[in-house]
Design a protein around this motif. Structure first.
Motif, PDB file in Angstrom:
ATOM      1  N   ASN A 362       0.835  -1.207   0.000  1.00 27.28           N
ATOM      2  CA  ASN A 362       0.000   0.000   0.000  1.00 27.28           C
ATOM      3  C   ASN A 362       0.872   1.259   0.000  1.00 27.28           C
ATOM      4  O   ASN A 362       0.821   2.077   0.936  1.00 27.28           O
ATOM      5  N   THR A 363       1.693   1.362  -1.024  1.00 25.27           N
ATOM      6  CA  THR A 363       2.581   2.515  -1.141  1.00 25.27           C
ATOM      7  C   THR A 363       2.553   3.026  -2.575  1.00 25.27           C
ATOM      8  O   THR A 363       2.080   2.331  -3.484  1.00 25.27           O
ATOM      9  N   THR A 364       3.088   4.202  -2.777  1.00 26.93           N
ATOM     10  CA  THR A 364       3.245   4.763  -4.110  1.00 26.93           C
ATOM     11  C   THR A 364       4.101   3.816  -4.950  1.00 26.93           C
ATOM     12  O   THR A 364       5.009   3.169  -4.417  1.00 26.93           O
ATOM     13  N   ALA A 365       3.817   3.754  -6.237  1.00 29.76           N
ATOM     14  CA  ALA A 365       4.549   2.848  -7.116  1.00 29.76           C
ATOM     15  C   ALA A 365       6.049   3.129  -7.085  1.00 29.76           C
ATOM     16  O   ALA A 365       6.481   4.258  -6.858  1.00 29.76           O
ATOM     17  N   VAL A 366       6.809   2.064  -7.302  1.00 35.46           N
ATOM     18  CA  VAL A 366       8.267   2.179  -7.391  1.00 35.46           C
ATOM     19  C   VAL A 366       8.665   1.838  -8.817  1.00 35.46           C
ATOM     20  O   VAL A 366       8.145   0.890  -9.404  1.00 35.46           O
ATOM     21  N   ASP A 367       9.560   2.608  -9.385  1.00 35.26           N
ATOM     22  CA  ASP A 367       9.984   2.349 -10.766  1.00 35.26           C
ATOM     23  C   ASP A 367      11.430   2.807 -10.908  1.00 35.26           C
ATOM     24  O   ASP A 367      12.151   2.915  -9.915  1.00 35.26           O
ATOM     25  N   ALA A 368      11.828   3.093 -12.134  1.00 32.57           N
ATOM     26  CA  ALA A 368      13.227   3.453 -12.383  1.00 32.57           C
ATOM     27  C   ALA A 368      13.559   4.799 -11.756  1.00 32.57           C
ATOM     28  O   ALA A 368      12.824   5.763 -11.909  1.00 32.57           O
ATOM     29  N   TYR A 369      14.654   4.855 -11.044  1.00 29.99           N
ATOM     30  CA  TYR A 369      15.188   6.092 -10.483  1.00 29.99           C
ATOM     31  C   TYR A 369      16.686   6.070 -10.742  1.00 29.99           C
ATOM     32  O   TYR A 369      17.339   5.067 -10.462  1.00 29.99           O
ATOM     33  N   ARG A 370      17.200   7.132 -11.279  1.00 28.71           N
ATOM     34  CA  ARG A 370      18.611   7.272 -11.687  1.00 28.71           C
ATOM     35  C   ARG A 370      19.470   6.029 -11.368  1.00 28.71           C
ATOM     36  O   ARG A 370      19.861   5.810 -10.235  1.00 28.71           O
ATOM     37  N   GLY A 371      19.718   5.273 -12.406  1.00 26.85           N
ATOM     38  CA  GLY A 371      20.493   4.044 -12.251  1.00 26.85           C
ATOM     39  C   GLY A 371      19.620   2.803 -12.372  1.00 26.85           C
ATOM     40  O   GLY A 371      20.014   1.818 -12.979  1.00 26.85           O
ATOM     41  N   ALA A 372      18.431   2.863 -11.771  1.00 32.46           N
ATOM     42  CA  ALA A 372      17.383   1.864 -11.977  1.00 32.46           C
ATOM     43  C   ALA A 372      17.871   0.415 -11.957  1.00 32.46           C
ATOM     44  O   ALA A 372      18.150  -0.170 -13.002  1.00 32.46           O
ATOM     45  N   GLY A 373      17.989  -0.173 -10.820  1.00 29.58           N
ATOM     46  CA  GLY A 373      18.393  -1.577 -10.730  1.00 29.58           C
ATOM     47  C   GLY A 373      19.898  -1.736 -10.619  1.00 29.58           C
ATOM     48  O   GLY A 373      20.398  -2.547  -9.842  1.00 29.58           O
ATOM     49  N   ARG A 374      20.615  -0.932 -11.378  1.00 29.51           N
ATOM     50  CA  ARG A 374      22.081  -1.054 -11.361  1.00 29.51           C
ATOM     51  C   ARG A 374      22.697  -0.520 -10.062  1.00 29.51           C
ATOM     52  O   ARG A 374      23.648  -1.115  -9.551  1.00 29.51           O
ATOM     53  N   PRO A 375      22.127   0.549  -9.481  1.00 25.29           N
ATOM     54  CA  PRO A 375      22.635   0.930  -8.154  1.00 25.29           C
ATOM     55  C   PRO A 375      22.368  -0.152  -7.113  1.00 25.29           C
ATOM     56  O   PRO A 375      23.205  -0.379  -6.228  1.00 25.29           O
ATOM     57  N   GLU A 376      21.220  -0.827  -7.240  1.00 30.64           N
ATOM     58  CA  GLU A 376      20.895  -1.886  -6.301  1.00 30.64           C
ATOM     59  C   GLU A 376      21.897  -3.037  -6.452  1.00 30.64           C
ATOM     60  O   GLU A 376      22.369  -3.604  -5.460  1.00 30.64           O
ATOM     61  N   ALA A 377      22.206  -3.386  -7.724  1.00 30.64           N
ATOM     62  CA  ALA A 377      23.171  -4.458  -7.972  1.00 30.64           C
ATOM     63  C   ALA A 377      24.552  -4.070  -7.456  1.00 30.64           C
ATOM     64  O   ALA A 377      25.256  -4.874  -6.833  1.00 30.64           O
ATOM     65  N   THR A 378      24.931  -2.837  -7.705  1.00 34.48           N
ATOM     66  CA  THR A 378      26.249  -2.372  -7.271  1.00 34.48           C
ATOM     67  C   THR A 378      26.337  -2.347  -5.753  1.00 34.48           C
ATOM     68  O   THR A 378      27.346  -2.740  -5.169  1.00 34.48           O
ATOM     69  N   TYR A 379      25.262  -1.886  -5.130  1.00 33.65           N
ATOM     70  CA  TYR A 379      25.253  -1.835  -3.668  1.00 33.65           C
ATOM     71  C   TYR A 379      25.456  -3.236  -3.095  1.00 33.65           C
ATOM     72  O   TYR A 379      26.260  -3.449  -2.186  1.00 33.65           O
ATOM     73  N   LEU A 380      24.721  -4.181  -3.681  1.00 34.13           N
ATOM     74  CA  LEU A 380      24.791  -5.572  -3.229  1.00 34.13           C
ATOM     75  C   LEU A 380      26.213  -6.118  -3.358  1.00 34.13           C
ATOM     76  O   LEU A 380      26.809  -6.623  -2.394  1.00 34.13           O
ATOM     77  N   LEU A 381      26.791  -5.970  -4.556  1.00 34.95           N
ATOM     78  CA  LEU A 381      28.122  -6.534  -4.804  1.00 34.95           C
ATOM     79  C   LEU A 381      29.208  -5.833  -4.001  1.00 34.95           C
ATOM     80  O   LEU A 381      30.084  -6.474  -3.409  1.00 34.95           O
ATOM     81  N   GLU A 382      29.139  -4.532  -3.997  1.00 30.81           N
ATOM     82  CA  GLU A 382      30.251  -3.776  -3.416  1.00 30.81           C
ATOM     83  C   GLU A 382      30.228  -3.775  -1.894  1.00 30.81           C
ATOM     84  O   GLU A 382      31.272  -3.722  -1.249  1.00 30.81           O
ATOM     85  N   ARG A 383      29.039  -3.864  -1.326  1.00 34.44           N
ATOM     86  CA  ARG A 383      28.973  -4.028   0.131  1.00 34.44           C
ATOM     87  C   ARG A 383      29.537  -5.407   0.499  1.00 34.44           C
ATOM     88  O   ARG A 383      30.267  -5.543   1.481  1.00 34.44           O
ATOM     89  N   LEU A 384      29.190  -6.414  -0.324  1.00 36.42           N
ATOM     90  CA  LEU A 384      29.720  -7.755  -0.063  1.00 36.42           C
ATOM     91  C   LEU A 384      31.242  -7.769  -0.167  1.00 36.42           C
ATOM     92  O   LEU A 384      31.928  -8.365   0.665  1.00 36.42           O
ATOM     93  N   MET A 385      31.763  -7.103  -1.181  1.00 36.43           N
ATOM     94  CA  MET A 385      33.205  -7.124  -1.426  1.00 36.43           C
ATOM     95  C   MET A 385      33.979  -6.524  -0.242  1.00 36.43           C
ATOM     96  O   MET A 385      34.925  -7.123   0.257  1.00 36.43           O
ATOM     97  N   ASP A 386      33.557  -5.338   0.215  1.00 37.26           N
ATOM     98  CA  ASP A 386      34.268  -4.711   1.331  1.00 37.26           C
ATOM     99  C   ASP A 386      34.076  -5.498   2.624  1.00 37.26           C
ATOM    100  O   ASP A 386      35.007  -5.615   3.430  1.00 37.26           O
ATOM    101  N   THR A 387      32.864  -6.031   2.795  1.00 33.86           N
ATOM    102  CA  THR A 387      32.613  -6.811   4.011  1.00 33.86           C
ATOM    103  C   THR A 387      33.465  -8.077   4.008  1.00 33.86           C
ATOM    104  O   THR A 387      34.060  -8.446   5.031  1.00 33.86           O
ATOM    105  N   ALA A 388      33.542  -8.723   2.840  1.00 34.40           N
ATOM    106  CA  ALA A 388      34.355  -9.937   2.725  1.00 34.40           C
ATOM    107  C   ALA A 388      35.817  -9.633   3.022  1.00 34.40           C
ATOM    108  O   ALA A 388      36.490 -10.387   3.744  1.00 34.40           O
ATOM    109  N   ALA A 389      36.293  -8.522   2.490  1.00 31.60           N
ATOM    110  CA  ALA A 389      37.696  -8.153   2.721  1.00 31.60           C
ATOM    111  C   ALA A 389      37.950  -7.970   4.219  1.00 31.60           C
ATOM    112  O   ALA A 389      38.946  -8.465   4.760  1.00 31.60           O
ATOM    113  N   LEU A 390      37.026  -7.309   4.860  1.00 30.28           N
ATOM    114  CA  LEU A 390      37.139  -7.065   6.300  1.00 30.28           C
ATOM    115  C   LEU A 390      37.147  -8.387   7.067  1.00 30.28           C
ATOM    116  O   LEU A 390      37.989  -8.621   7.940  1.00 30.28           O
TER     117      LEU A 390
END
Lengths: 788, 283
Positions: A362-390
């Motif tokens: 029950n919220t306003t629709a979600v759609d493409a926002y600057r980057g659209a999916g790719r920021p989400e993918a990058t966030y996922l990978l890059e957070r994993l990478m730094d966390t793994a290194a740590l």
């Protein structure tokens, strides 16, 4: 002439900075009326009754439409433009998105009636007098909670609120087995929070039915006028496309939120024929907060597995993607084909599986926002990478370098085929990271970080090495992935008799500077001064067709269409020149605006050829007069910009206040036409990416109300929140488009966010935590430091 | 973002304004700079039938440097206050706080009278005026009265003003503690109002504190002076040790506001942090 590569000042800025920009809300038509929407204050409520009798009596009221009227007119609502099927092959659930709801409101802000009056103030007053009786229902705003048994049902016929589920990559069992047997597994559960796009110009639409010509004109603040026309005509109102003109005049920012076909656009067009007068609707800022499609809103669990040497073995990701109450135009594509397909990143990960539940809430629709999916993918990978290194006690930069895909130019070496359905065009990843380390002075930073220990400050560094798929997109490929449209671009290059040039582009500028960078391309390729080139866009009566601007596609796709038309102009021009010079086409060279017979001083200027084309007295036999060509360019592949972002933060232990001390971005966007414009795009993207990390985020209460729906509470990043950016570039040209460009509009926003959070986590590494939820506020950091 | 319909009045004297207020009572609102009222009108959180615009009343403007006090006309903008030489000299925290309100546009329109009449507890003025021992001059049909600032703020958006009274001026006494004063703010990141605003004013004699006034905006629904802090400081030498002792339990016993930017515990902690910042700046 070399306009390409030089920082020509933006020609459009004169009108923008002198207040002469012409936006939809600036347009006033004779007999125009004004609309105000009656919107549900409840996130989820049955509509028991709607009483307009008092409102109709108010001063200035022309007409009030409710959901009953649009239902009676047989209008089904606005469609979704991308179909993603369930894992089992079933078609996605696509409940109607009515222009005005008559049965129930599914999010706070759902429109129930449109009140039309002589002035906006009168419409607003009357809208307050529309009496709606609601039966308020429990609401659900969280996508994970919405999947649970017993959760409120947003749509009666969508069990457990699942719009569709989806997966991509290697078989899950293989991926899980590799993870189970790995030396080290890094697991993160995180939320990529909902952000509100907040374009500075609120959405606005004017519908005008011209009774003299039986023709509709829609002025609307859109990123893609032709797409709106297509959806409006073919899917919503059944209007003849040749009788509808859609104009997207100057548009004050979009960031994706103005791609989509919104209900208000259809309402003002339909309504204008009902009342035979133009209707203008302009969102109030409070309306923008609850009706503009928002971005992100993922809840994800991700695992990255490594061998004992630090080589990535496998990646799995499970995401709940919040769709909001309805499927917006491109919504299904964002968490799937624009997200899952990017999970290879820059790494050689041999096994990848991603699974997504797309969920109604029950919220306003979600759609493409600057980057659209790719920021989400990058966030996922890059957070994993730094966390793994740590976790593994490895240096995060070295761990990345070790796992990077080897360089390939897409010409001598094949493009890189990923585990998740893409083939990268060209890439050379180590140099961006190495350049970033050099700029940051990495060894010195680590020494400074150590020196700060025991003081009241904590220093942290965070990395993000990203890739994105831009230049959206090859039509056949996206068609196979569910797009209900082609994603080519068109351009017409019209040479006037005097040699001046009008270029009609299907791309649409809403801040990107097309009128400048496109003109640079045209002037260079044609060898004429930039002043002789005019770029026209945004009007479906002027531009034959277009797919618009999003996905960093304008230059790569729209620019390539222009180049194709220029080639045709010069090819025909050469025939005319050859005739005038009494030489053969093969013996001519074209440079600096004239054709010269090779090895002689005999030449003819571009202006003489264009004049001859339109005054064809002395003219090649059989050749048509005129010098005017259109082209459609359908890209062979996506383009794949990449880069390295490095953030340094300083945390004050006593207060938890985090300062971004430095931000370094080394991006590779292929060839660059206007470095100043690219820098500006990068800067703006970085501000938005850093903004998501530190500032932004929609907050809903239990009843589904947006708690921070004003600028008093919704935090936008400001200049004083940001450092002076340090940026640089490498250049790996795109091998498959004529300009070698890859696109720069989204890069900053895609790379920045995880670099920031990684920096905070690096600073807080002594506190035994693995994640901090965005936005990273002082309070959250203080709670971590002080153990609460 | 359009207000409901209202009648607009623009009196040119305080007397006229009070007469209008008496006539329209509850159905009216006073407008000065508009930076508290207009947003409320545009969001239709309030829809008065009459707006009484006092911005044209000359006697309510200007900043006068008198022998024992500085009188700030209620219509003075934050910008005027921030740039006033007498205030900078005699009560630097007043000018400093004014310079930290909103942005340039807000400071050029918003007025001190309008702000304190609105009595947003997160505004910057309450802490500063409390620390400054200011008086608020209220005019009514029968004349005027002065209210000690300690008696002025009564709660969330509530003051000691009578229904038919108008704030016409604020008086800042020229005291030793005001001459040695400062203001610091931990801003709410969106609105930049104070999550914690701390004003501190201290007078010394032979190096010992003779008077300490330490007040907070943003922390509680009613802006307050922290008497524990003040008592602890009085008689001591202002240094790291006395500051630490005095600020060890800032805002104890006070009901503390909470929101998603700063819950009670964090806000209370930050009140201490900002008290230390303010006092350290005076040490």
């Amino acid at each position: 002439m070399t306009y390409i590569g030089s920082s020509v000042k933006r020609v459009e800025d004169k009108r923008f900075i002198t207040g002469q920009g012409r936006y939809t809300d600036d347009i006033v038509l004779p007999q125009m009326t004004y609309a105000c929407m009656v919107r549900s204050p409840h996130a989820h409520a049955e509509i028991v009754s709607v009483d307009i009798s008092h409102a109709e009596q108010m001063d200035g009221v022309v007409k009030i439409f409710t959901g009953k009227d649009t239902d009676a007119a047989g209008i089904g609502g606005v469609p979704c433009g991308w179909q993603v099927d369930f894992k089992n092959g079933d078609t996605m659930k696509e409940p109607p998105h009515p222009l005005l709801v008559s049965d129930k409101a599914r999010h706070a802000g759902d429109a129930i009636a449109m009140v039309i009056a002589e002035t906006y103030a009168q419409a607003k007053d009357a809208a307050e007098m529309v009496i709606v009786e609601y039966n308020v229902l429990p609401a659900v705003t969280n996508s994970k909670a919405a999947r649970a048994d017993g959760a409120p049902q947003v749509h009666a016929d969508v069990p457990n609120n699942l719009a569709f589920d989806w997966e991509l990559g290697n078989p899950r069992e293989e991926v899980d087995a590799a993870i189970a047997g790995a030396h080290h597994v890094t697991t993160l559960e995180f939320i990529n929070q909902r952000v509100i796009c907040n374009a500075i110009e609120p959405r606005s639409a004017i519908g005008h039915f011209d009774t003299a010509y039986d023709k509709y004109t829609l002025y609307t603040s859109t990123q893609n006028p032709h797409l709106i026309r297509l959806l409006l005509c073919a899917f919503v109102l059944g209007l003849p496309e040749h009788k509808v003109r859609v104009v997207g005049p100057d548009v004050g920012g979009g960031f994706g939120s103005k791609i989509f076909h919104y209900t208000e656009e259809a309402l003002v067009i339909w309504g204008s024929n009902q009342i035979k007068r133009p209707i203008k609707w302009t969102a109030e800022r409070s309306e923008s907060f609850v009706t503009d499609a928002a971005g992100r809103d993922h809840i994800t669990t991700a695992k990255m597995a490594f061998d004992k040497d630090g080589n990535v073995l496998a990646l799995s990701a499970d995401t709940f993607a919040n769709m909001g109450a309805y499927l917006s135009t491109f919504a299904p594509a964002v968490p799937t084909y624009l997200h899952g397909t990017l999970l290879q990143g820059l790494y050689t990960t041999p096994l990848i599986n991603v699974s997504v539940d797309a969920v109604f809430t029950n919220t306003t629709a979600v759609d493409a926002y600057r980057g659209a999916g790719r920021p989400e993918a990058t966030y996922l990978l890059e957070r994993l990478m730094d966390t793994a290194a740590l976790e593994m006690g490895r240096d995060p930069a070295e761990l990345r370098l070790q796992n990077f895909i080897e360089p390939f130019d897409g010409v001598e070496q094949e493009g890189y085929v990923t585990q998740v359905a893409l083939q990268y065009d060209s890439g050379n990843y180590a140099p961006v990271l190495k350049r970033g380390l050099e700029m940051v002075g990495y060894e010195q930073f680590r020494a400074d970080q150590k020196a700060a220990e025991g003081t009241g400050k904590l220093l942290g560094i965070g990395f993000s090495t990203y890739i994105e798929a831009c230049g959206i997109a090859p039509s056949a490929v996206v068609g196979a992935l569910g797009a209900r449209a082609g994603l080519f671009e068109s351009a017409q290059v019209q040479v006037h008799p005097t040699g001046k040039v009008s270029v009609y582009s299907g791309s649409h500028s809403h801040g990107q500077g097309h009128e400048t960078s496109f003109a640079q391309v045209v002037a260079d390729k044609m060898g004429i001064p930039m002043e002789d080139v005019e770029i026209i866009h945004g009007d479906s009566d002027a531009v034959a067709f277009g797919m618009g601007t999003y996905g960093s596609r304008s230059l790569a796709v729209g620019g390539s269409a222009i180049v194709k038309s220029i080639e045709k102009v010069l090819e025909k021009g050469a025939k005319i020149a050859a005739h005038l010079l009494e030489a053969s086409v093969e013996d001519l060279d074209y440079a600096e605006g004239k054709w010269t017979v090779r090895g002689t001083d005999k030449s003819v200027a571009f202006g003489d050829v264009s004049l001859t084309a339109y005054v064809p007295h002395n003219y090649p036999e059989g050749l048509e007069p005129g010098l005017d060509f259109s082209s459609f360019y359908d890209p062979a592949n996506f383009t794949y910009p990449f880069g390295c972002h490095i953030c340094i933060v300083e945390i004050d232990k006593e207060s938890g206040v985090v300062k971004v001390k430095r931000f370094i971005a080394v991006d590779d966007v292929g060839n660059v036409i206007n470095p100043m414009i690219v820098d500006g795009q990068i800067h703006g993207g970085l501000a938005q990416g850093i903004g998501q990390a530190f500032c932004e985020g929609a907050i809903y209460d239990e009843s589904g109300q947006l708690v921070n729906g004003t600028y008093m509470d919704y935090v936008m990043p400001r200049a004083d929140d940001l450092p002076s950016f340090e940026i640089d570039r490498t250049v790996t040209p795109c091998p498959h488009n004529p300009l070698g460009v890859k696109g720069a509009g989204e890069a900053g926003c895609i790379g920045a966010t995880p670099a920031v959070v990684n920096a905070v986590m690096d600073a807080l590494k002594g506190y035994g935590i693995h994640d901090v939820e965005m936005p990273v506020t002082s309070q959250k950091v203080w709670n971590i430091i002080h153990g609460s | 973002m359009v207000p409901s319909k209202f009648a607009y009045h623009k009196p040119s004297t305080v007397k006229e304004a009070i007469a209008l207020l008496a006539t329209h009572g509850d159905d009216s609102k006073i407008l000065s700079g508009g930076h508290s009222l207009v947003p409320v009108l545009k969001l239709r959180l309030n829809d008065p039938e009459h707006i009484i615009d006092v911005s044209g009343i000359d006697s309510m403007g200007g900043i006068r440097d008198n022998e024992k006090s500085i009188t700030i006309g209620a219509n003075s903008t934050h910008g005027e206050i921030a740039n006033n030489a007498a205030l900078k000299e005699h009560a630097p925290m007043v000018a400093l706080a004014a310079s930290m309100i909103g942005d340039i546009q807000v400071r050029n329109f918003g007025t001190i009278g309008g702000s304190i009449a609105h009595a947003d507890p997160a505004a910057d003025w309450p802490a500063v005026l409390l620390a400054a021992d200011a008086n608020v001059v209220l005019s009514h049909a029968g004349g005027q009265r002065e209210v000690d600032i300690d008696q002025f703020f009564k709660g969330l958006f509530m003051t000691a003003m009578g229904e038919e009274e108008i704030i016409t001026a604020i008086r800042i006494p020229k005291t030793a503690f005001n001459k040695n004063s400062t203001y610091v703010k931990f801003p709410q990141p969106a609105s930049r109002f104070a999550l914690v605003g701390c004003a501190a004013a201290i007078s010394n004699s032979d190096g010992y504190i003779t008077e300490a006034r330490v007040a907070f905006s943003g922390v509680s629904a009613t802006p307050f002076r922290d008497s524990n802090v003040e008592k602890s400081l009085k008689g001591s030498v202002l240094n790291e040790g006395s500051i630490a002792t005095a600020t060890a339990s800032v805002a104890d016993g006070v009901s503390i506001m909470s929101d998603h930017f700063a819950a009670e515990k964090y806000r209370k902690h930050m009140a201490g942090v900002y008290a230390r910042k303010a006092l350290s700046a005076l040490a």
